[in-house]
Scaffold this motif. Structure first.
Motif, short mmCIF file in Angstrom:
data_model
loop_
_atom_site.label_atom_id
_atom_site.label_comp_id
_atom_site.label_asym_id
_atom_site.label_seq_id
_atom_site.Cartn_x
_atom_site.Cartn_y
_atom_site.Cartn_z
N ASP A 90 -22.03 -25.37 38.48
CA ASP A 90 -22.29 -23.99 38.87
C ASP A 90 -23.77 -23.77 39.15
O ASP A 90 -24.14 -23.06 40.11
N TRP A 91 -24.59 -24.36 38.33
CA TRP A 91 -26.06 -24.25 38.50
C TRP A 91 -26.47 -24.84 39.84
O TRP A 91 -27.28 -24.25 40.57
N SER A 92 -25.92 -26.01 40.17
CA SER A 92 -26.25 -26.66 41.44
C SER A 92 -25.80 -25.79 42.62
O SER A 92 -26.54 -25.62 43.60
N GLU A 93 -24.60 -25.23 42.51
CA GLU A 93 -24.10 -24.39 43.60
C GLU A 93 -24.96 -23.15 43.78
O GLU A 93 -25.19 -22.71 44.91
N ALA A 94 -25.45 -22.58 42.67
CA ALA A 94 -26.31 -21.39 42.76
C ALA A 94 -27.62 -21.72 43.47
O ALA A 94 -28.28 -20.81 44.00
N LEU A 95 -28.00 -22.99 43.48
CA LEU A 95 -29.19 -23.42 44.20
C LEU A 95 -28.87 -23.77 45.65
O LEU A 95 -29.72 -24.31 46.37
#
Length: 413
Positions: A90-95
């Protein structure tokens, strides 16, 4: 020691995944953060890890995932549960870097590279007010407990309220993680298990003929066995031995055996997909005027490097392949003994075993005997196979150390 003194609320030393994640958590919590690193740019080893496709984490269920950290599982469990694989995705997708699950269950960014993710991450940190001080090599503390750095402009002294150490292990030292922190911490009484190569190759005394002909050649479709463990996967012949994913999966056990006895025997099955009776039947066919190499290539579908490995083993064992019965030859093909005489240098290992003992840390990843000093990432005494487990634990412990430092700050302000 001379040099200007700079005050900092929280200092993070190390601009790899653990350090950058600690910095992000701290900045989100309202702390004033500066990240120091000896390299000219951030994330050098992170970029190297993504050179062949950035394997961020793994999609397997969390209980199986946590079991990949053997003895360290009890110490890493809370940190990984607080920042699990799905949170990392999720963190990667938010980036702006969505992920996908590969056929092996490994998780990659769709861009498949580390550089777009790192660039987006650094932009986010910049917008959160995180400062960077590069080309700053940490050398310890002065008598007042202030941090000491060597820089191109001379020494610097930093008076930090809290510090997160995320300096990595000792693999790929040219990218910044050289293990020099071990001496600094042991001088303070911190117990550090010796740093050892993990996910590393092993050394073999190849003959000159085999080495010169097959260096760099992959052994595909094989199965490697050591003790009770068998791993399917690729291995690569190197000038000094053998490496590759299947070797890395066994490297912890191989390393410990070699350290204990000075040697170990690894067995390689070159055609593990064939039933013994099928292989024997193939090898029982008339050879005619074919050379043994051509016969093995056609009958058993062995590659040149696999045939070379058979011949290398036969010569070193005083055997004649041509004199073996089909049954004996079949047994050898699926249990080629490789005598290992060492472990590849730690500088060439993918990761590092050993590090700060978990007994030295509290539940917030603070070093008990050094109040206000937290540690994360590969500095800690854990190891894991490749497959996303290394980065996941680095991110998770970085986040945990960041949370710990945030808890510590109100005590000192």
């Amino acid at each position: 020691m001379t040099g200007s003194v700079t005050s900092s609320q929280v200092t993070v030393i190390g601009a790899g995944p653990a350090g950058l994640m600690a910095a992000e958590v701290l900045a989100q919590g309202g702390a004033r953060v500066t990240v120091y690193d000896s390299m000219p740019s951030a994330g050098r080893k992170f970029l190297m890890a993504g050179r062949g496709g950035l394997n961020l984490t793994h999609s397997e269920p969390l209980p199986q995932f946590l079991a990949r950290y053997p003895e360290a599982t009890p110490h890493l469990k809370a940190a990984v549960e607080a920042f699990p694989p799905q949170a990392l995705r999720d963190w990667s997708e938010a980036l702006g870097q969505p992920t996908f699950v590969g056929s092996s269950g490994r998780v990659f960014p769709k861009a498949f590279k580390a550089s777009p993710l790192l660039r987006a991450w650094l932009r986010r940190l910049d917008s959160a007010g995180v400062q960077f001080a590069l080309r700053h090599r940490w050398t310890g503390w002065d008598e007042s407990g202030r941090l000491l750095f060597q820089t191109p402009d001379g020494p610097r002294v930093i008076d930090a309220t809290a510090t997160v150490l995320a300096l990595g292990g000792a693999s790929w030292p040219r990218l910044g993680s050289d293990g020099s922190w071990v001496e600094i911490l042991t001088a303070k009484g911190v117990r550090v298990s010796p740093l050892r190569p993990a996910n590393s190759g092993v050394t073999v005394a190849w003959s000159d003929i085999f080495r010169d002909r097959f260096e760099g050649q992959p052994l595909k479709g094989g199965a490697l066995t050591f003790g009770m463990h068998t791993v399917r996967g690729e291995a690569i012949v190197t000038r000094t031995g053998i490496e590759g994913g299947a070797v890395y999966a066994l490297s912890a056990e191989l390393r410990e055996a070699i350290l204990k006895a000075g040697r170990a025997t690894l067995h390689i099955a070159l055609r593990p997909d064939l039933e013994p009776s099928d292989l024997i039947a193939r090898l029982s066919a008339p050879k005619g005027k074919q050379s043994l190499s051509n016969f093995l290539r056609k009958a058993a579908h062995l590659s040149p490097v696999a045939i070379g490995l058979l011949q290398e083993t036969a010569i070193s064992s005083g055997l004649s392949l041509a004199s073996l019965s089909p049954a004996d030859l079949a047994r050898l093909i699926n249990a080629v003994p490789i005598e290992l005489n060492g472990v590849a240098p730690i500088a060439r290992a993918i990761s590092t075993a050993g590090g700060i003992s978990f007994d030295e840390l509290d539940t917030d990843f603070m070093i008990r005997r050094l109040p206000g000093i937290f540690a994360a990432g590969e500095m800690l005494d854990w190891e894991a196979p490749t497959g996303g487990y290394l980065l996941q634990a680095s991110f998770a412990t970085g986040a945990a150390a960041g949370r710990g430092a945030l808890k510590w700050l109100p005590r000192k302000i």
